[in-house]
Write a protein that holds these residues in place. Structure first.
Motif, PDB file in Angstrom:
ATOM      1  N   PRO A  93       0.811  -1.226   0.000  1.00  0.00           N
ATOM      2  CA  PRO A  93       0.000   0.000   0.000  1.00  0.00           C
ATOM      3  C   PRO A  93       0.844   1.276   0.000  1.00  0.00           C
ATOM      4  O   PRO A  93       0.541   2.223  -0.731  1.00  0.00           O
ATOM      5  CB  PRO A  93      -0.823  -0.117   1.282  1.00  0.00           C
ATOM      6  CG  PRO A  93      -0.950  -1.581   1.513  1.00  0.00           C
ATOM      7  CD  PRO A  93       0.365  -2.155   1.048  1.00  0.00           C
ATOM      8  N   MET A  94       1.916   1.297   0.794  1.00  0.00           N
ATOM      9  CA  MET A  94       2.744   2.505   0.847  1.00  0.00           C
ATOM     10  C   MET A  94       3.440   2.756  -0.483  1.00  0.00           C
ATOM     11  O   MET A  94       3.506   3.899  -0.946  1.00  0.00           O
ATOM     12  CB  MET A  94       3.782   2.389   1.963  1.00  0.00           C
ATOM     13  CG  MET A  94       3.227   2.628   3.350  1.00  0.00           C
ATOM     14  SD  MET A  94       2.463   4.264   3.588  1.00  0.00           S
ATOM     15  CE  MET A  94       3.831   5.356   3.263  1.00  0.00           C
ATOM     16  N   LEU A 100       1.347   7.013  -6.656  1.00  0.00           N
ATOM     17  CA  LEU A 100       0.245   7.883  -7.060  1.00  0.00           C
ATOM     18  C   LEU A 100       0.474   9.325  -6.603  1.00  0.00           C
ATOM     19  O   LEU A 100       0.182  10.272  -7.342  1.00  0.00           O
ATOM     20  CB  LEU A 100      -1.073   7.366  -6.487  1.00  0.00           C
ATOM     21  CG  LEU A 100      -1.672   6.161  -7.207  1.00  0.00           C
ATOM     22  CD1 LEU A 100      -2.958   5.726  -6.529  1.00  0.00           C
ATOM     23  CD2 LEU A 100      -1.965   6.467  -8.659  1.00  0.00           C
ATOM     24  N   GLY A 101       0.976   9.486  -5.387  1.00  0.00           N
ATOM     25  CA  GLY A 101       1.254  10.836  -4.896  1.00  0.00           C
ATOM     26  C   GLY A 101       2.256  11.568  -5.763  1.00  0.00           C
ATOM     27  O   GLY A 101       2.130  12.775  -6.006  1.00  0.00           O
ATOM     28  N   SER A 102       3.245  10.834  -6.267  1.00  0.00           N
ATOM     29  CA  SER A 102       4.241  11.457  -7.138  1.00  0.00           C
ATOM     30  C   SER A 102       3.623  11.883  -8.467  1.00  0.00           C
ATOM     31  O   SER A 102       4.021  12.899  -9.040  1.00  0.00           O
ATOM     32  CB  SER A 102       5.416  10.495  -7.381  1.00  0.00           C
ATOM     33  OG  SER A 102       5.004   9.372  -8.153  1.00  0.00           O
ATOM     34  N   LEU A 103       2.638  11.124  -8.961  1.00  0.00           N
ATOM     35  CA  LEU A 103       1.952  11.512 -10.196  1.00  0.00           C
ATOM     36  C   LEU A 103       1.217  12.840 -10.016  1.00  0.00           C
ATOM     37  O   LEU A 103       1.103  13.626 -10.965  1.00  0.00           O
ATOM     38  CB  LEU A 103       0.956  10.428 -10.611  1.00  0.00           C
ATOM     39  CG  LEU A 103       1.529   9.093 -11.088  1.00  0.00           C
ATOM     40  CD1 LEU A 103       0.395   8.134 -11.452  1.00  0.00           C
ATOM     41  CD2 LEU A 103       2.459   9.280 -12.279  1.00  0.00           C
ATOM     42  N   TYR A 104       0.714  13.082  -8.794  1.00  0.00           N
ATOM     43  CA  TYR A 104       0.034  14.342  -8.502  1.00  0.00           C
ATOM     44  C   TYR A 104       1.002  15.413  -8.000  1.00  0.00           C
ATOM     45  O   TYR A 104       0.576  16.467  -7.549  1.00  0.00           O
ATOM     46  CB  TYR A 104      -1.068  14.113  -7.469  1.00  0.00           C
ATOM     47  CG  TYR A 104      -2.275  13.399  -8.037  1.00  0.00           C
ATOM     48  CD1 TYR A 104      -3.150  14.053  -8.904  1.00  0.00           C
ATOM     49  CD2 TYR A 104      -2.534  12.075  -7.725  1.00  0.00           C
ATOM     50  CE1 TYR A 104      -4.251  13.405  -9.437  1.00  0.00           C
ATOM     51  CE2 TYR A 104      -3.640  11.416  -8.260  1.00  0.00           C
ATOM     52  CZ  TYR A 104      -4.486  12.080  -9.109  1.00  0.00           C
ATOM     53  OH  TYR A 104      -5.577  11.437  -9.645  1.00  0.00           O
ATOM     54  N   ILE A 111       3.467  12.963   1.127  1.00  0.00           N
ATOM     55  CA  ILE A 111       2.869  11.676   0.757  1.00  0.00           C
ATOM     56  C   ILE A 111       3.023  10.680   1.897  1.00  0.00           C
ATOM     57  O   ILE A 111       2.076   9.986   2.278  1.00  0.00           O
ATOM     58  CB  ILE A 111       3.536  11.109  -0.520  1.00  0.00           C
ATOM     59  CG1 ILE A 111       3.318  12.030  -1.715  1.00  0.00           C
ATOM     60  CG2 ILE A 111       2.999   9.712  -0.828  1.00  0.00           C
ATOM     61  CD1 ILE A 111       4.164  11.674  -2.925  1.00  0.00           C
ATOM     62  N   GLU A 112       4.214  10.599   2.433  1.00  0.00           N
ATOM     63  CA  GLU A 112       4.509   9.622   3.494  1.00  0.00           C
ATOM     64  C   GLU A 112       3.607   9.843   4.701  1.00  0.00           C
ATOM     65  O   GLU A 112       3.024   8.905   5.248  1.00  0.00           O
ATOM     66  CB  GLU A 112       5.979   9.773   3.890  1.00  0.00           C
ATOM     67  CG  GLU A 112       6.594   8.525   4.474  1.00  0.00           C
ATOM     68  CD  GLU A 112       6.885   7.468   3.410  1.00  0.00           C
ATOM     69  OE1 GLU A 112       7.031   6.295   3.791  1.00  0.00           O
ATOM     70  OE2 GLU A 112       6.945   7.807   2.218  1.00  0.00           O
ATOM     71  N   GLN A 127      -0.384  -3.265   7.884  1.00  0.00           N
ATOM     72  CA  GLN A 127      -0.146  -3.980   6.617  1.00  0.00           C
ATOM     73  C   GLN A 127       0.445  -3.044   5.550  1.00  0.00           C
ATOM     74  O   GLN A 127       0.468  -3.390   4.374  1.00  0.00           O
ATOM     75  CB  GLN A 127      -1.463  -4.571   6.093  1.00  0.00           C
ATOM     76  CG  GLN A 127      -2.031  -5.713   6.916  1.00  0.00           C
ATOM     77  CD  GLN A 127      -2.757  -5.227   8.157  1.00  0.00           C
ATOM     78  OE1 GLN A 127      -3.373  -4.156   8.149  1.00  0.00           O
ATOM     79  NE2 GLN A 127      -2.689  -5.996   9.234  1.00  0.00           N
ATOM     80  N   ARG A 128       0.933  -1.886   5.962  1.00  0.00           N
ATOM     81  CA  ARG A 128       1.343  -0.852   5.001  1.00  0.00           C
ATOM     82  C   ARG A 128       2.486  -1.308   4.095  1.00  0.00           C
ATOM     83  O   ARG A 128       2.615  -0.808   2.970  1.00  0.00           O
ATOM     84  CB  ARG A 128       1.726   0.437   5.727  1.00  0.00           C
ATOM     85  CG  ARG A 128       2.959   0.339   6.612  1.00  0.00           C
ATOM     86  CD  ARG A 128       3.088   1.549   7.524  1.00  0.00           C
ATOM     87  NE  ARG A 128       4.285   1.508   8.369  1.00  0.00           N
ATOM     88  CZ  ARG A 128       4.365   0.806   9.482  1.00  0.00           C
ATOM     89  NH1 ARG A 128       3.334   0.083   9.903  1.00  0.00           N
ATOM     90  NH2 ARG A 128       5.480   0.824  10.193  1.00  0.00           N
ATOM     91  N   ASP A 129       3.313  -2.243   4.571  1.00  0.00           N
ATOM     92  CA  ASP A 129       4.456  -2.696   3.769  1.00  0.00           C
ATOM     93  C   ASP A 129       4.284  -4.116   3.247  1.00  0.00           C
ATOM     94  O   ASP A 129       5.226  -4.701   2.696  1.00  0.00           O
ATOM     95  CB  ASP A 129       5.748  -2.595   4.592  1.00  0.00           C
ATOM     96  CG  ASP A 129       6.089  -1.151   4.964  1.00  0.00           C
ATOM     97  OD1 ASP A 129       5.932  -0.267   4.087  1.00  0.00           O
ATOM     98  OD2 ASP A 129       6.485  -0.901   6.112  1.00  0.00           O
ATOM     99  N   ASP A 130       3.083  -4.681   3.395  1.00  0.00           N
ATOM    100  CA  ASP A 130       2.808  -6.028   2.882  1.00  0.00           C
ATOM    101  C   ASP A 130       2.443  -5.967   1.403  1.00  0.00           C
ATOM    102  O   ASP A 130       1.856  -4.982   0.935  1.00  0.00           O
ATOM    103  CB  ASP A 130       1.648  -6.674   3.647  1.00  0.00           C
ATOM    104  CG  ASP A 130       1.975  -6.917   5.108  1.00  0.00           C
ATOM    105  OD1 ASP A 130       3.164  -6.822   5.474  1.00  0.00           O
ATOM    106  OD2 ASP A 130       1.034  -7.194   5.885  1.00  0.00           O
TER     107      ASP A 130
END
Length: 256
Positions: A93-94, A100-104, A111-112, A127-130
């Motif tokens: 997810p992260m 996506l944040g970089s696209l915007y 973003i982080e 679960q942010r890094d799963d």
């Protein structure tokens, strides 16, 4: 100012006309419930509004920008949560939200911080890094909801946004939508879950066979019909009155 303005919209696939002269104005800060049977043209309308389908007839504007001539300006200002999106589920997810944040063009530190907080609120922080290949449909839907709103869009398009969510998440999303409206955001909401549409919408637009056949508040639609619920009004207006008979037949077949 109209957040969305649709004038004489028509869309065909081959020889078939999918959208037939749609005209619709949506005010800023309004929640529109956009409903209709399968194949009525709901998703096609939304894909035109977000700039995914460029070949159509008529004029479609979002926040004053013509979708046909300025699609990137529109995409920069809107959020979109589809019913069935292809997530890059080999990412976490992260990683996905950073992308996506970089696209915007959001700052990395921003973003982080935002992504971490939004994942926490949707009970996905642990679960942010799963890898999302292990996620249930509901967990993926939460990531999609966050991704559609991470950049704080002015207009949010939601196509069956509650798909796969558990009861607590549904309640949370409904409250988020209510507070987004209070903040002046415009929400274009398409769903088959009639009781949710009935409760959250300022105005309900019913489309059938590519044509708008009703447009008004729930109270206005109800005053035009004998029956009270949005589901019953929907069935009457779309001519879907066979469900009782079909259910009886289903039970009879089961009991053979």
């Amino acid at each position: 100012m109209n957040a969305i303005k649709i004038s004489n919209l028509q869309k065909s696939y081959g020889s078939g006309l999918v959208l037939k002269d749609i005209n619709l104005d949506v005010n800023s800060g309004e929640i529109i419930g956009y409903i209709g049977p399968n194949g009525a043209g709901k998703s096609t309308t939304i894909k035109i509004l977000i700039g995914m389908i460029p070949d159509f007839e008529g004029v479609v504007k979002v926040l004053g920008y013509d979708v046909k001539t300025n699609p990137m300006d529109v995409k920069r200002l809107i959020g979109y949560v589809p019913e069935n999106a292809m997530l890059y589920d080999t990412l976490s997810p992260m990683e996905y939200l950073r992308f996506l944040g970089s696209l915007y063009q959001l700052e990395s530190s921003h973003i982080e911080e935002k992504a971490s907080e939004l994942l926490r609120l949707f009970t996905l922080y642990d679960q942010r890094d799963d890898r999302m290949t292990t996620f249930s449909k509901g967990m993926k839907q939460k990531v999609l909801l966050i991704s559609g709103m991470l950049h704080n869009p002015e207009v949010i398009f939601l196509d069956e946004p509650l798909s796969g969510l558990d009861a607590n998440a549904v309640i949370l999303v409904k409250e988020i939508l209510a507070q987004l409206k209070q903040a002046g955001k415009t929400i274009f909401y398409s769903s088959h879950i009639m009781d949710v549409v009935e409760k959250i919408s300022d105005r309900i637009v019913l489309i059938n066979q590519g044509t708008v056949i009703a447009n008004g508040t729930f109270e206005e639609l109800k005053s035009q019909r004998e029956t009270g619920s949005l589901e019953q009004i929907f069935n009457q207006l779309t001519g879907n009155t066979e469900h009782v008979h079909l259910a009886e037949e289903f039970i009879q077949v089961m009991n053979r």
